[in-house]
Design a protein around this motif. Structure first.
Motif, PDB file in Angstrom:
ATOM      1  N   SER A  20       0.836  -1.207   0.000  1.00  0.00           N
ATOM      2  CA  SER A  20       0.000   0.000   0.000  1.00  0.00           C
ATOM      3  C   SER A  20       0.869   1.255   0.000  1.00  0.00           C
ATOM      4  O   SER A  20       0.494   2.275  -0.579  1.00  0.00           O
ATOM      5  CB  SER A  20      -0.967   0.009   1.190  1.00  0.00           C
ATOM      6  N   ILE A  23       1.758   1.985  -3.592  1.00  0.00           N
ATOM      7  CA  ILE A  23       0.610   2.595  -4.272  1.00  0.00           C
ATOM      8  C   ILE A  23       0.421   4.028  -3.776  1.00  0.00           C
ATOM      9  O   ILE A  23       0.141   4.937  -4.570  1.00  0.00           O
ATOM     10  CB  ILE A  23      -0.667   1.748  -4.050  1.00  0.00           C
ATOM     11  N   ILE A  44      -7.185   5.447   0.193  1.00  0.00           N
ATOM     12  CA  ILE A  44      -7.405   4.795  -1.095  1.00  0.00           C
ATOM     13  C   ILE A  44      -6.305   3.777  -1.371  1.00  0.00           C
ATOM     14  O   ILE A  44      -6.575   2.674  -1.844  1.00  0.00           O
ATOM     15  CB  ILE A  44      -7.496   5.835  -2.231  1.00  0.00           C
ATOM     16  N   SER A  45      -5.063   4.112  -1.072  1.00  0.00           N
ATOM     17  CA  SER A  45      -3.957   3.190  -1.342  1.00  0.00           C
ATOM     18  C   SER A  45      -4.091   1.909  -0.525  1.00  0.00           C
ATOM     19  O   SER A  45      -3.837   0.809  -1.034  1.00  0.00           O
ATOM     20  CB  SER A  45      -2.607   3.859  -1.071  1.00  0.00           C
ATOM     21  N   LEU A  48      -7.009  -0.092  -2.140  1.00  0.00           N
ATOM     22  CA  LEU A  48      -6.626  -0.693  -3.419  1.00  0.00           C
ATOM     23  C   LEU A  48      -5.774  -1.935  -3.209  1.00  0.00           C
ATOM     24  O   LEU A  48      -5.932  -2.938  -3.913  1.00  0.00           O
ATOM     25  CB  LEU A  48      -5.892   0.324  -4.297  1.00  0.00           C
ATOM     26  N   THR A  49      -4.894  -1.894  -2.233  1.00  0.00           N
ATOM     27  CA  THR A  49      -4.046  -3.044  -1.936  1.00  0.00           C
ATOM     28  C   THR A  49      -4.881  -4.239  -1.489  1.00  0.00           C
ATOM     29  O   THR A  49      -4.552  -5.385  -1.781  1.00  0.00           O
ATOM     30  CB  THR A  49      -3.011  -2.679  -0.846  1.00  0.00           C
ATOM     31  N   GLN A  53     -12.141  -1.424  -4.795  1.00  0.00           N
ATOM     32  CA  GLN A  53     -12.157  -0.414  -5.854  1.00  0.00           C
ATOM     33  C   GLN A  53     -13.390   0.471  -5.798  1.00  0.00           C
ATOM     34  O   GLN A  53     -13.450   1.489  -6.463  1.00  0.00           O
ATOM     35  CB  GLN A  53     -12.047  -1.085  -7.219  1.00  0.00           C
ATOM     36  N   GLU A  68      -8.719   5.830  -9.876  1.00  0.00           N
ATOM     37  CA  GLU A  68      -8.475   4.412  -9.589  1.00  0.00           C
ATOM     38  C   GLU A  68      -9.648   3.755  -8.859  1.00  0.00           C
ATOM     39  O   GLU A  68      -9.663   2.542  -8.666  1.00  0.00           O
ATOM     40  CB  GLU A  68      -7.197   4.249  -8.750  1.00  0.00           C
ATOM     41  N   ILE A  69     -10.603   4.558  -8.400  1.00  0.00           N
ATOM     42  CA  ILE A  69     -11.731   4.023  -7.635  1.00  0.00           C
ATOM     43  C   ILE A  69     -13.056   4.412  -8.292  1.00  0.00           C
ATOM     44  O   ILE A  69     -13.113   5.335  -9.106  1.00  0.00           O
ATOM     45  CB  ILE A  69     -11.713   4.533  -6.178  1.00  0.00           C
TER      46      ILE A  69
END
Length: 74
Positions: A20, A23, A44-45, A48-49, A53, A68-69
């Protein structure tokens, strides 16, 4: 304490880790956030990890420019 215990039984708790952080660095370079927006990027990072999403939030303006989301407005 009872509420906290109930939450931890029902939801998976995710934490920052080295993946993370990578990212997070990438998102920081791409979006150049300042102030409290840096914490939004960190959230968010971490998500995402963990494969998250879609983000549900009452405050979509804080996340609306993060491509990214997918935002889910509550």
């Amino acid at each position: 304490m009872e509420i906290l215990e109930e939450i931890t039984r029902k939801f998976q708790i995710i934490y920052p880790n080295s993946a993370s952080f990578r990212i997070f660095q990438h998102l920081l370079k791409n979006y150049r956030p300042t102030g409290l927006k840096i914490h939004d990027i960190e959230i968010i990072s971490i998500g995402l990890t963990a494969g998250i999403q879609k983000v549900a939030t009452f405050n979509t303006k804080d996340f609306k420019n993060i491509h990214e989301i997918l935002l889910v407005d509550i």
